[in-house]
Scaffold this active site. Structure first.
Site, PDB file in Angstrom:
ATOM      1  N   GLY A  77       1.010  -1.008  -0.324  1.00 21.10           N
ATOM      2  CA  GLY A  77       0.414   0.155  -0.133  1.00 21.10           C
ATOM      3  C   GLY A  77       0.685   1.204   0.079  1.00 21.10           C
ATOM      4  O   GLY A  77       2.282   1.481   0.457  1.00 21.10           O
ATOM      5  N   CYS A 104       5.469  -5.678   1.716  1.00 21.64           N
ATOM      6  CA  CYS A 104       5.521  -4.496   1.724  1.00 21.64           C
ATOM      7  C   CYS A 104       5.032  -4.083   2.625  1.00 21.64           C
ATOM      8  O   CYS A 104       5.287  -3.730   3.964  1.00 21.64           O
ATOM      9  CB  CYS A 104       5.457  -4.343   0.496  1.00 21.64           C
ATOM     10  N   TYR A 105       4.131  -3.118   2.747  1.00 21.71           N
ATOM     11  CA  TYR A 105       3.253  -2.373   3.856  1.00 21.71           C
ATOM     12  C   TYR A 105       2.924  -3.165   4.278  1.00 21.71           C
ATOM     13  O   TYR A 105       2.851  -3.362   5.667  1.00 21.71           O
ATOM     14  CB  TYR A 105       2.659  -1.277   2.782  1.00 21.71           C
ATOM     15  N   HIS A 191       8.634  -7.565  -3.736  1.00 16.06           N
ATOM     16  CA  HIS A 191       6.609  -7.709  -4.471  1.00 16.06           C
ATOM     17  C   HIS A 191       7.099  -9.300  -5.240  1.00 16.06           C
ATOM     18  O   HIS A 191       7.238  -9.391  -6.509  1.00 16.06           O
ATOM     19  CB  HIS A 191       5.986  -6.692  -5.236  1.00 16.06           C
ATOM     20  N   GLU A 193       4.587 -11.096  -6.078  1.00 17.92           N
ATOM     21  CA  GLU A 193       3.303 -11.735  -7.405  1.00 17.92           C
ATOM     22  C   GLU A 193       3.880 -10.553  -8.459  1.00 17.92           C
ATOM     23  O   GLU A 193       3.373 -11.038  -9.461  1.00 17.92           O
ATOM     24  CB  GLU A 193       2.320 -10.410  -6.791  1.00 17.92           C
ATOM     25  N   SER A 245     -26.087 -13.821 -23.937  1.00 20.61           N
ATOM     26  CA  SER A 245     -25.283 -12.554 -24.273  1.00 20.61           C
ATOM     27  C   SER A 245     -24.968 -12.244 -25.277  1.00 20.61           C
ATOM     28  O   SER A 245     -24.793 -11.325 -26.661  1.00 20.61           O
ATOM     29  CB  SER A 245     -24.481 -11.255 -23.338  1.00 20.61           C
ATOM     30  N   GLY A 246     -24.056 -13.868 -26.084  1.00 23.50           N
ATOM     31  CA  GLY A 246     -23.013 -13.797 -26.767  1.00 23.50           C
ATOM     32  C   GLY A 246     -21.669 -14.018 -26.227  1.00 23.50           C
ATOM     33  O   GLY A 246     -20.794 -14.445 -27.046  1.00 23.50           O
ATOM     34  N   ASP A 249     -18.821 -15.222 -20.449  1.00 27.14           N
ATOM     35  CA  ASP A 249     -19.316 -15.524 -19.621  1.00 27.14           C
ATOM     36  C   ASP A 249     -20.785 -15.859 -19.364  1.00 27.14           C
ATOM     37  O   ASP A 249     -21.064 -16.748 -18.487  1.00 27.14           O
ATOM     38  CB  ASP A 249     -19.294 -14.218 -18.619  1.00 27.14           C
ATOM     39  N   ALA A 251     -22.592 -17.920 -21.911  1.00 28.66           N
ATOM     40  CA  ALA A 251     -22.336 -18.719 -21.808  1.00 28.66           C
ATOM     41  C   ALA A 251     -21.643 -19.939 -21.409  1.00 28.66           C
ATOM     42  O   ALA A 251     -22.469 -20.489 -20.669  1.00 28.66           O
ATOM     43  CB  ALA A 251     -21.155 -19.158 -23.697  1.00 28.66           C
ATOM     44  N   LYS A 397     -11.651 -13.513 -15.470  1.00 30.58           N
ATOM     45  CA  LYS A 397     -11.722 -14.649 -17.181  1.00 30.58           C
ATOM     46  C   LYS A 397     -11.171 -15.803 -17.537  1.00 30.58           C
ATOM     47  O   LYS A 397     -11.556 -16.226 -17.870  1.00 30.58           O
ATOM     48  CB  LYS A 397     -11.363 -12.969 -18.016  1.00 30.58           C
TER      49      LYS A 397
END
Length: 542
Positions: A77, A104-105, A191, A193, A245-246, A249, A251, A397
């Site tokens: 942070g 970190c923070y 970090h 990540e 919707s096509g 997600d 689907a 996603k």
């Protein structure tokens, strides 16, 4: 209780073995202290096949423990532990018996809360740095004596709390990593990540597997099994509709719910007039062929365009579109009941393909800012008549794509470029009209075709084409003056839509797209390229 030798417990006297908690029932909580990388930490944990959730630092220790966490990670942070009003860590967390990793923070706040020394760093470290590993311990098992890391700090831990072993140091951090193995408390100044810390994922996995004793068992197969069971428990034998919707997600959500409840599901595809060219036909052909699900198509083009007439504010657009979607689903549900005659049951449940980024951007969860109201989250009407079924609500996603493949959906559906539920309505800057939609459809179709021909469909996350409908610029076409609209190409690359960078599309491909659009779409005389990352920009313009 021990049974006498030779006897076996009877079914009547043996208590049932309780089911092991699912990953979602024992998450790794990532406590967000305002870091730009909090979402990335959660993703890296999931890449280690361990389920994670992000929670705000304003949560009390009691509230965190109510989630029965398997472990807790304190994010980085921008604050300093000595600043007035800086977020603090309640030391009670460290006595709760839950494994904790500070980054970190979060590392500095842990040290400060437990009595360690935290002070201004002799040398601030921002970007690439090198740490010397003196003692690998649990956290740095498998690390070389020196390793490259990514730092971002002007404050450092100068002495560890009592009971902690210093594992590593750097030029600006006398204590760059520490651990109290007995209490299962760990910390890193760098970090792990980010990709710029090449061995960072190993450190995270050492914490998860060795420090917290977790198993890497959160996989697409387990997600499907857990969500199928959850949907069955929620829905029972009731009827369900799914808004298709096509996009990927909805689907995947539909296929997952169909796996759970079968013929209780009817998919409803609302043609709201805001679709790309050929979208409606593609949904009807591809998805039904792949799943065999019952599909009802609703023509609501006039309804949506009428509701959007005269509207230019993007938040208002999103809310109108969200409201009209629900009204369309309600009408479809009434028609389904009427078709069933006197025995027809009310449709109680609506399936949505809501993802974690939708929830976060819409201000979902305490402490989250409302970046923009997604039509399926913040854009829902207050008088919603359905109970929502959202089996993908905690997924990113790329995780949704993995679930889709696990469910057997064809790659053509799973790898389709994301397309927002509000459709082209939020890619027209200004009022949405039938004429403007046709202009945008034509330009969008050209861009998508050329990117596909160039073999870039897997390279590019998506490429929104934006029509600046309220902007005109002077041009020259056919030796005459034109006063047409500009369109914006927004090619982006991303893993999960939480962060993104603009895609470096080859110049010759951009040239072909620009030339074709300005030649074939007479209302457009200028094509421009958006080279903004996310943050600060979002992927969609509205």
């Amino acid at each position: 209780m021990t049974q006498p030798h030779g006897e076996t417990p009877s079914a009547e006297t043996t208590p049932p073995v309780p089911a092991a908690p699912t990953a979602a029932e024992r998450p790794v909580l990532v406590v967000d202290y305002g870091a730009q990388y909090a979402q990335l930490i959660a993703r890296r944990v999931r890449e280690a096949h361990v389920y994670s959730e992000i929670v705000p630092h304003t949560w009390s220790v009691e509230k965190m423990l109510e989630r029965n966490p398997a472990a807790v990670i304190l994010s980085g942070g921008p604050a300093s532990v000595y600043e007035p009003g800086a977020p603090a860590v309640d030391a009670a967390l460290f006595d709760a018996g839950v494994p904790v990793l500070g980054i970190c923070y979060g590392f500095q706040a842990m040290a400060h809360a437990l009595g360690g020394a935290v002070d201004a760093a002799a040398t601030g470290e921002y970007g690439a740095a090198t740490v010397a590993v003196d003692e690998p311990g649990v956290l740095l098992t498998g690390s070389p004596g020196e390793q490259a890391v990514w730092m971002s700090h002007g404050v450092a831990v100068t002495a560890p709390p009592e009971g902690f072993t210093v594992l590593a140091r750097s030029a600006g951090a006398p204590v760059a990593a520490f651990e109290d193995r007995e209490r299962r408390l760990y910390g890193l100044q760098w970090h792990p990540e980010v990709k710029h810390s090449p061995l960072g994922q190993r450190a995270l996995e050492n914490f998860l597997y060795r420090g917290a004793g977790l198993r890497p068992d959160w996989t697409a197969g387990n997600v499907v099994a857990e969500q199928v069971a959850a949907v069955r428990a929620q829905v029972g034998d009731a009827r369900v509709i799914c808004g298709l919707s096509g996009g990927v997600d909805s689907a995947v959500a539909a296929a997952l719910v169909q796996r759970a409840v079968g013929d209780q599901l009817t998919c409803v595809f609302v043609d709201h007039g805001l679709l790309r060219r050929g979208e409606a036909e593609q949904v009807e052909k591809d998805f039904v062929a792949a799943t065999g699900v019952r599909l009802v198509v609703v023509d609501a083009r006039e309804q949506f365009l009428g509701a959007l007439a005269g509207v230019t504010d993007p938040e208002t657009k999103r809310k109108i579109i969200g409201r009209e979607f629900i009204r369309s689903f309600e009408a479809a549900a009434r028609d389904l009941v009427a078709e069933s005659g006197a025995s027809g049951e009310e449709v109680r449940f609506l399936v949505q393909g809501t993802l974690y980024p939708d929830v976060v951007e819409s201000g979902g969860g305490e402490g989250a800012a409302n970046i923009k109201s997604h039509h399926n989250v913040g854009g829902l009407p207050d008088d919603l008549q359905f109970e929502l079924v959202e089996p993908l609500r905690t997924l990113f996603k790329d995780e949704v794509r993995a679930v889709g493949l696990e469910l057997g959906l064809p790659e053509g559906i799973v790898w389709r470029q994301p397309f927002p539920g509000p459709g082209l309505g939020i890619r027209i800057i200004g009022e949405v009209t039938a004429e403007r939609l046709e202009v945008l459809r034509a330009a969008d179709a050209i861009a998508r075709q050329e990117l596909t021909l160039a073999g870039l469909d897997r390279t590019i996350w998506q490429c929104p084409v934006v029509l600046l409908a309220d902007v005109r610029s002077v041009g020259v076409q056919g030796d005459g003056r034109t006063y047409g609209h500009p369109v914006v190409l927004r090619p982006v690359s991303s893993e999960d839509a939480m962060t993104a960078d603009w895609t470096r599309v080859p110049y010759d491909v951009l040239a072909r797209i620009s030339s074709r659009i300005t030649n074939e779409v007479r209302e457009v005389n200028r094509v421009v390229l958006d080279v903004t990352s996310k943050p600060p920009g979002t992927i969609e313009w509205e």
